[in-house]
Design a protein around this motif. Structure first.
Motif, PDB file in Angstrom:
ATOM      1  N   ILE A 104     -30.717  24.969 -36.166  1.00  0.00           N
ATOM      2  CA  ILE A 104     -31.751  25.539 -35.301  1.00  0.00           C
ATOM      3  C   ILE A 104     -31.379  25.403 -33.832  1.00  0.00           C
ATOM      4  O   ILE A 104     -31.553  26.317 -33.037  1.00  0.00           O
ATOM      5  CB  ILE A 104     -33.101  24.850 -35.581  1.00  0.00           C
ATOM      6  N   ALA A 105     -30.850  24.232 -33.473  1.00  0.00           N
ATOM      7  CA  ALA A 105     -30.567  23.966 -32.053  1.00  0.00           C
ATOM      8  C   ALA A 105     -29.399  24.817 -31.557  1.00  0.00           C
ATOM      9  O   ALA A 105     -29.482  25.478 -30.527  1.00  0.00           O
ATOM     10  CB  ALA A 105     -30.285  22.485 -31.848  1.00  0.00           C
ATOM     11  N   GLY A 106     -28.290  24.765 -32.292  1.00  0.00           N
ATOM     12  CA  GLY A 106     -27.113  25.499 -31.845  1.00  0.00           C
ATOM     13  C   GLY A 106     -26.492  24.885 -30.603  1.00  0.00           C
ATOM     14  O   GLY A 106     -27.004  23.924 -30.033  1.00  0.00           O
ATOM     15  N   GLY A 107     -25.398  25.457 -30.175  1.00  0.00           N
ATOM     16  CA  GLY A 107     -24.746  25.010 -28.945  1.00  0.00           C
ATOM     17  C   GLY A 107     -24.167  23.618 -29.065  1.00  0.00           C
ATOM     18  O   GLY A 107     -23.788  23.161 -30.148  1.00  0.00           O
ATOM     19  N   ALA A 108     -24.124  22.928 -27.926  1.00  0.00           N
ATOM     20  CA  ALA A 108     -23.539  21.588 -27.896  1.00  0.00           C
ATOM     21  C   ALA A 108     -24.384  20.599 -28.697  1.00  0.00           C
ATOM     22  O   ALA A 108     -23.852  19.734 -29.394  1.00  0.00           O
ATOM     23  CB  ALA A 108     -23.402  21.123 -26.443  1.00  0.00           C
TER      24      ALA A 108
END
Lengths: 135, 148
Positions: free
Chosen positions: A87-91
């Motif tokens: 859900i968060a994604g990215g770093a």
């Protein structure tokens, strides 16, 4: 030294989930922005969802610290982190993904000697041996 | 499986569910509204002057000066909460605190930010019609009614 690698991993994960769970319990408003959009369709306040998630993490972290149902708890926490990472994604997602891998690694291993699970396993053959001697 | 291990597992499940129940009970909107009403009543009692605020005559161009009750707000009060940090809106005569909803709105935050400090009745019904799901979500954010 190798006997301490698994307990070190387990207690490190315990600290991780205890800290984040506690933060979500005492300051839920700071974590509401991390909630996914689909939860907006549920008529439940965001802070309530965050606090319930924090309580879940605290209880499971305590169970992991005790070493009871170690593999099952580690698997559940790993799946939980994997969902958060997706859900968060990215770093942040990458970090949580690697932490979930650590949880899965713990769930695949035999519980270490400092867990309640391993003590129960060693105690059972002793009791069986004693009962067979008595009979 | 040993009995002790089973008991520990059952105790953990019970503690988990009890914690959820406690969080839900304390976090229900009625409890928040009651706590806010109590806090407002305490504040108004502590700062109450000898003059009755409701008897101050309203002058032209200065808007209403009547004090609101614990759960009734004037339009001027709603308009003063017009930022992301404190976002109020009035819909169908009720006042809602949309601050925590900004980041959770499925249609994006801008739709909510545009309602801050304004009457959002038309925008809400144009977008959501008479949908019960959105109305149920909105009801959780209600903090009072609009003073006429």
């Amino acid at each position: 030294m190798s006997n301490y690698s698994q307990p070190l991993l387990r207690y490190g994960l315990v600290l991780l989930f205890l800290w984040f769970g506690y933060q979500q319990l005492v300051n839920p408003s700071a974590w509401v922005s991390f909630l996914p959009e689909f939860l907006g369709y549920i008529p439940v306040p965001g802070e309530m969802i965050v606090q319930m998630n924090g309580w879940f993490e605290v209880v499971f972290a305590l169970l992991l610290a005790l070493g009871c149902y170690t593999r099952l708890i580690a698997l559940a926490l790993g799946a939980h982190l994997l969902g958060i990472a997706a859900i968060a994604g990215g770093a942040i997602g990458m970090r949580d993904f690697t932490l979930s891998i650590a949880c899965f690694s713990l769930s695949l291993a035999v519980p270490d000697a400092y867990t309640y699970d391993s003590r129960q396993k060693t105690a059972q053959p002793i009791k069986q041996a004693q009962s067979s001697q008595i009979s | 499986m040993s009995k002790n291990r089973l008991y520990i597992g059952l105790a953990a499940v019970f503690i988990l569910l009890a914690g959820f129940a406690y969080i839900i009970y304390n976090g229900r909107p009625v409890m928040h509204l009651a706590q806010e009403n109590l806090a407002q009543e305490t504040t108004s009692t502590a700062t109450n002057s000898s003059e009755n605020p409701t008897e101050v005559p309203s002058q032209a161009g200065e808007g209403t000066q009547t004090a609101s009750t614990s759960d009734t707000y004037t339009l001027a009060q709603v308009q003063s909460h017009n930022s992301q940090q404190s976002c109020w809106s009035t819909i169908d005569g009720n006042v809602y605190d949309l601050t925590t909803w900004i980041s959770r709105h499925p249609g994006g935050p801008q739709a909510i930010i545009g309602l801050c400090g304004t009457d959002g009745t038309m925008a809400f019904h144009q977008q959501h019609g008479t949908s019960r799901r959105q109305a149920a979500a909105l009801a959780l954010l209600k903090i009072g009614t609009l003073a006429l």
